[in-house]
Scaffold this motif. Structure first.
Motif, PDB file in Angstrom:
ATOM      1  N   ASP A  98      15.799  13.553 -11.623  1.00 23.91           N
ATOM      2  CA  ASP A  98      14.495  13.325 -12.247  1.00 23.91           C
ATOM      3  C   ASP A  98      14.097  11.861 -12.104  1.00 23.91           C
ATOM      4  N   GLY A  99      12.823  11.598 -12.393  1.00 24.34           N
ATOM      5  CA  GLY A  99      12.339  10.217 -12.393  1.00 24.34           C
ATOM      6  C   GLY A  99      10.895  10.176 -11.941  1.00 24.34           C
ATOM      7  N   PRO A 100      10.274   8.996 -12.068  1.00 23.25           N
ATOM      8  CA  PRO A 100       8.874   8.884 -11.642  1.00 23.25           C
ATOM      9  C   PRO A 100       8.741   8.888 -10.118  1.00 23.25           C
ATOM     10  N   SER A 101       7.497   8.967  -9.632  1.00 23.80           N
ATOM     11  CA  SER A 101       7.300   9.010  -8.175  1.00 23.80           C
ATOM     12  C   SER A 101       7.615   7.650  -7.552  1.00 23.80           C
ATOM     13  N   GLY A 102       8.082   7.704  -6.309  1.00 26.81           N
ATOM     14  CA  GLY A 102       8.346   6.464  -5.576  1.00 26.81           C
ATOM     15  C   GLY A 102       9.732   5.894  -5.815  1.00 26.81           C
ATOM     16  N   THR A 103      10.591   6.646  -6.484  1.00 29.70           N
ATOM     17  CA  THR A 103      11.948   6.146  -6.732  1.00 29.70           C
ATOM     18  C   THR A 103      12.912   6.621  -5.636  1.00 29.70           C
TER      19      THR A 103
ATOM     20  N   ALA B  56      22.852  21.514 -16.517  1.00 29.22           N
ATOM     21  CA  ALA B  56      23.225  21.089 -15.158  1.00 29.22           C
ATOM     22  C   ALA B  56      24.558  20.341 -15.170  1.00 29.22           C
ATOM     23  N   VAL B  57      25.330  20.475 -14.085  1.00 32.96           N
ATOM     24  CA  VAL B  57      26.655  19.826 -14.038  1.00 32.96           C
ATOM     25  C   VAL B  57      26.540  18.330 -13.827  1.00 32.96           C
ATOM     26  N   LEU B  58      25.443  17.895 -13.221  1.00 34.55           N
ATOM     27  CA  LEU B  58      25.226  16.451 -13.033  1.00 34.55           C
ATOM     28  C   LEU B  58      23.729  16.195 -13.133  1.00 34.55           C
ATOM     29  N   LYS B  59      23.374  15.215 -13.975  1.00 38.21           N
ATOM     30  CA  LYS B  59      21.957  14.860 -14.137  1.00 38.21           C
ATOM     31  C   LYS B  59      21.781  13.400 -13.721  1.00 38.21           C
ATOM     32  N   ILE B  60      20.893  13.194 -12.792  1.00 37.54           N
ATOM     33  CA  ILE B  60      20.632  11.833 -12.314  1.00 37.54           C
ATOM     34  C   ILE B  60      19.184  11.503 -12.643  1.00 37.54           C
ATOM     35  N   PHE B  61      18.952  10.283 -13.133  1.00 44.38           N
ATOM     36  CA  PHE B  61      17.581   9.839 -13.397  1.00 44.38           C
ATOM     37  C   PHE B  61      17.358   8.573 -12.584  1.00 44.38           C
ATOM     38  N   LEU B  62      16.471   8.656 -11.596  1.00 44.55           N
ATOM     39  CA  LEU B  62      16.195   7.499 -10.742  1.00 44.55           C
ATOM     40  C   LEU B  62      15.030   6.698 -11.315  1.00 44.55           C
ATOM     41  N   THR B  63      15.194   5.388 -11.332  1.00 38.46           N
ATOM     42  CA  THR B  63      14.084   4.531 -11.780  1.00 38.46           C
ATOM     43  C   THR B  63      13.866   3.428 -10.735  1.00 38.46           C
ATOM     44  N   ALA B  64      12.743   2.754 -10.841  1.00 36.71           N
ATOM     45  CA  ALA B  64      12.453   1.537 -10.068  1.00 36.71           C
ATOM     46  C   ALA B  64      11.209   0.951 -10.702  1.00 36.71           C
TER      47      ALA B  64
ATOM     48  N   ASP C 296      19.063   2.706 -11.103  1.00 34.54           N
ATOM     49  CA  ASP C 296      17.896   1.868 -10.815  1.00 34.54           C
ATOM     50  C   ASP C 296      17.877   1.540  -9.322  1.00 34.54           C
ATOM     51  N   THR C 297      16.804   1.952  -8.648  1.00 32.06           N
ATOM     52  CA  THR C 297      16.754   1.781  -7.189  1.00 32.06           C
ATOM     53  C   THR C 297      15.887   0.579  -6.778  1.00 32.06           C
ATOM     54  N   THR C 298      15.456  -0.237  -7.764  1.00 27.69           N
ATOM     55  CA  THR C 298      14.512  -1.321  -7.436  1.00 27.69           C
ATOM     56  C   THR C 298      15.053  -2.221  -6.323  1.00 27.69           C
ATOM     57  N   ARG C 299      16.333  -2.579  -6.439  1.00 34.56           N
ATOM     58  CA  ARG C 299      16.886  -3.510  -5.453  1.00 34.56           C
ATOM     59  C   ARG C 299      17.863  -2.857  -4.492  1.00 34.56           C
ATOM     60  N   SER C 300      17.882  -1.520  -4.448  1.00 27.50           N
ATOM     61  CA  SER C 300      18.832  -0.849  -3.553  1.00 27.50           C
ATOM     62  C   SER C 300      18.084  -0.108  -2.468  1.00 27.50           C
ATOM     63  N   ASP C 301      18.648  -0.132  -1.255  1.00 24.67           N
ATOM     64  CA  ASP C 301      18.020   0.711  -0.242  1.00 24.67           C
ATOM     65  C   ASP C 301      18.563   2.129  -0.399  1.00 24.67           C
ATOM     66  N   ILE C 302      17.959   3.052   0.350  1.00 25.26           N
ATOM     67  CA  ILE C 302      18.257   4.469   0.128  1.00 25.26           C
ATOM     68  C   ILE C 302      19.731   4.795   0.409  1.00 25.26           C
TER      69      ILE C 302
ATOM     70  N   GLU D 149       7.625  -2.204  -7.297  1.00 20.47           N
ATOM     71  CA  GLU D 149       8.423  -1.827  -6.123  1.00 20.47           C
ATOM     72  C   GLU D 149       7.970  -0.454  -5.605  1.00 20.47           C
ATOM     73  N   ARG D 150       7.689   0.468  -6.502  1.00 24.32           N
ATOM     74  CA  ARG D 150       7.275   1.812  -6.081  1.00 24.32           C
ATOM     75  C   ARG D 150       5.906   1.766  -5.389  1.00 24.32           C
ATOM     76  N   ALA D 151       5.028   0.898  -5.899  1.00 20.99           N
ATOM     77  CA  ALA D 151       3.710   0.762  -5.264  1.00 20.99           C
ATOM     78  C   ALA D 151       3.874   0.180  -3.855  1.00 20.99           C
ATOM     79  N   GLN D 152       4.761  -0.812  -3.722  1.00 19.79           N
ATOM     80  CA  GLN D 152       5.013  -1.413  -2.396  1.00 19.79           C
ATOM     81  C   GLN D 152       5.530  -0.378  -1.417  1.00 19.79           C
ATOM     82  N   ARG D 153       6.457   0.477  -1.872  1.00 19.98           N
ATOM     83  CA  ARG D 153       7.042   1.502  -0.995  1.00 19.98           C
ATOM     84  C   ARG D 153       5.959   2.479  -0.527  1.00 19.98           C
ATOM     85  N   ARG D 154       5.140   2.899  -1.470  1.00 24.98           N
ATOM     86  CA  ARG D 154       4.077   3.853  -1.150  1.00 24.98           C
ATOM     87  C   ARG D 154       3.067   3.217  -0.197  1.00 24.98           C
TER      88      ARG D 154
END
Ligand code: DC
Length: 234
Positions: free
Chosen positions: A15-20, A145-153, A207-213, A157-162
Motif C-alpha cells: 500500500d501507499g500513495p501514488s508515485g512511491t 496478509a502474511v506480509l504488509k508493506i507500506f511504501l512512502t516518499a 521510505d523510498t524517497t532516497r532509494s532507487d527501485i 520526490e513523487r512529483a519529480q518522478r511523475r
C-alpha cells in the motif's frame, strides 16, 4: 477450491500513495514469486473512466454503485506488462492519465462504491498466492496478509518522478501543477471517512524517497525471505 476457502492462500499487500513505486515493486514481486497480482487502483481508475464516459456524476453514489456492479473488466498479459480491458476495449493507457487518477480518487471516497468493489478484489486471492497493490489492501481487503508493506516518499520526490515519466512519454507538464495535484489526491485519500490511506498497524514502512527501485526491491526481498515466502526469489 471454492472462493470461501481461499483464506489459506498467502497474500502480500503493498500500500501507499501514488508515485512511491508500488506498481513497479508489485509487478516485480509477482514475477519473482509466480503469484497473482491485484492492481486495485486500476479498478477504481476503470470505474472513474467508465463513469465519466457514460456521464455518471462522480458524486452520484447510487449510480456509481450500479456502474461498478456492471463493469466488465479483464486484466490481460501484454508485451509491455499488464493490460486492462473494459467491456473488451483496451483502456490500459486511457486510465493512466492524471485526470483519471483524480476521478478514481473521487469515486473511491464513497463507502458504497468501495463495498461494491470488495468481493471483486477478494476473488483475486488464488493459489499459489497474491500480491495486492493499493491503499487499503492491508487494512481492509486483506487484513490477515502474511506480509504488509507500506511504501512512502515525499510528495516533492513523487512529483519529480511523475514529471520525468511524463516527459519521457513526450507529455509536457508543469511540475508545480503536478505537485499540487498529487498533494490534493493524497489529502482526499487520507482524509476520507472510509478505508483512508494509512499503514496497517502491522505494516513495514519503507521510505523510498532516497532509494532507487533496486534498493527497494532488495529490502523487500529480505522481508519476504525472513517470512519464509521466498523460495522462488533468487
Ligand atoms: O494506485 P492508483 O494511483 O492507480 O489509484 C488511483 C486512485 O484510486 C487513488 O488515488 C485512490 C483510489 N484507490 C483506493 O481508494 N483504494 C485502493 N485500494 C486503490 C486505489
Amino acid at each position: 477450491m471454492t472462493e470461501a476457502d481461499n483464506s489459506a492462500v498467502p497474500v502480500i499487500t503493498i500500500d501507499g500513495p501514488s508515485g512511491t513505486g508500488k506498481g513497479t515493486v508489485a509487478r516485480w514481486l509477482k514475477r519473482e514469486l509466480g503469484w497473482h497480482l491485484l492492481d486495485s487502483g486500476a479498478l477504481y481508475r476503470i470505474l472513474g473512466y467508465a463513469a465519466e464516459t457514460s456521464q455518471v456524476d462522480l458524486d452520484d453514489e447510487p449510480a456509481l454503485v450500479l456502474t461498478a456492479a456492471a463493469l466488465q473488466v479483464d486484466f490481460i498479459e501484454q508485451d509491455d506488462g499488464v493490460g486492462v480491458l473494459l467491456a473488451g476495449s483496451n483502456v490500459t493507457d486511457a486510465i493512466r492519465t492524471e485526470a483519471c487518477g483524480a476521478a478514481a480518487s473521487r469515486v473511491a471516497a464513497h463507502a458504497a462504491v468501495r463495498s461494491a468493489l470488495l468481493e471483486r478484489q477478494k476473488k483475486f486471492r488464488r493459489n499459489p498466492g497474491l500480491v495486492a497493490d493499493g491503499r487499503d489492501m492491508g487494512t481492509v481487503v486483506f487484513p490477515h496478509a502474511v506480509l504488509k508493506i507500506f511504501l512512502t516518499a515525499s510528495a516533492e520526490e513523487r512529483a519529480q518522478r511523475r514529471y520525468k515519466q511524463l516527459k519521457q512519454k513526450g507529455i509536457s507538464v508543469n511540475l508545480a501543477q503536478l505537485l499540487g495535484e498529487i498533494t490534493a489526491r493524497d489529502r482526499r485519500d487520507e482524509e476520507r471517512a472510509v478505508a483512508p490511506l494509512r499503514p496497517a498497524t502491522d505494516a513495514v514502512i519503507v521510505d523510498t524517497t532516497r532509494s532507487d527501485i533496486r534498493a527497494v526491491e532488495s529490502h523487500i526481498k529480505s522481508l519476504v525471505t525472513d517470512r519464509g515466502l521466498a523460495r522462488a526469489i533468487s
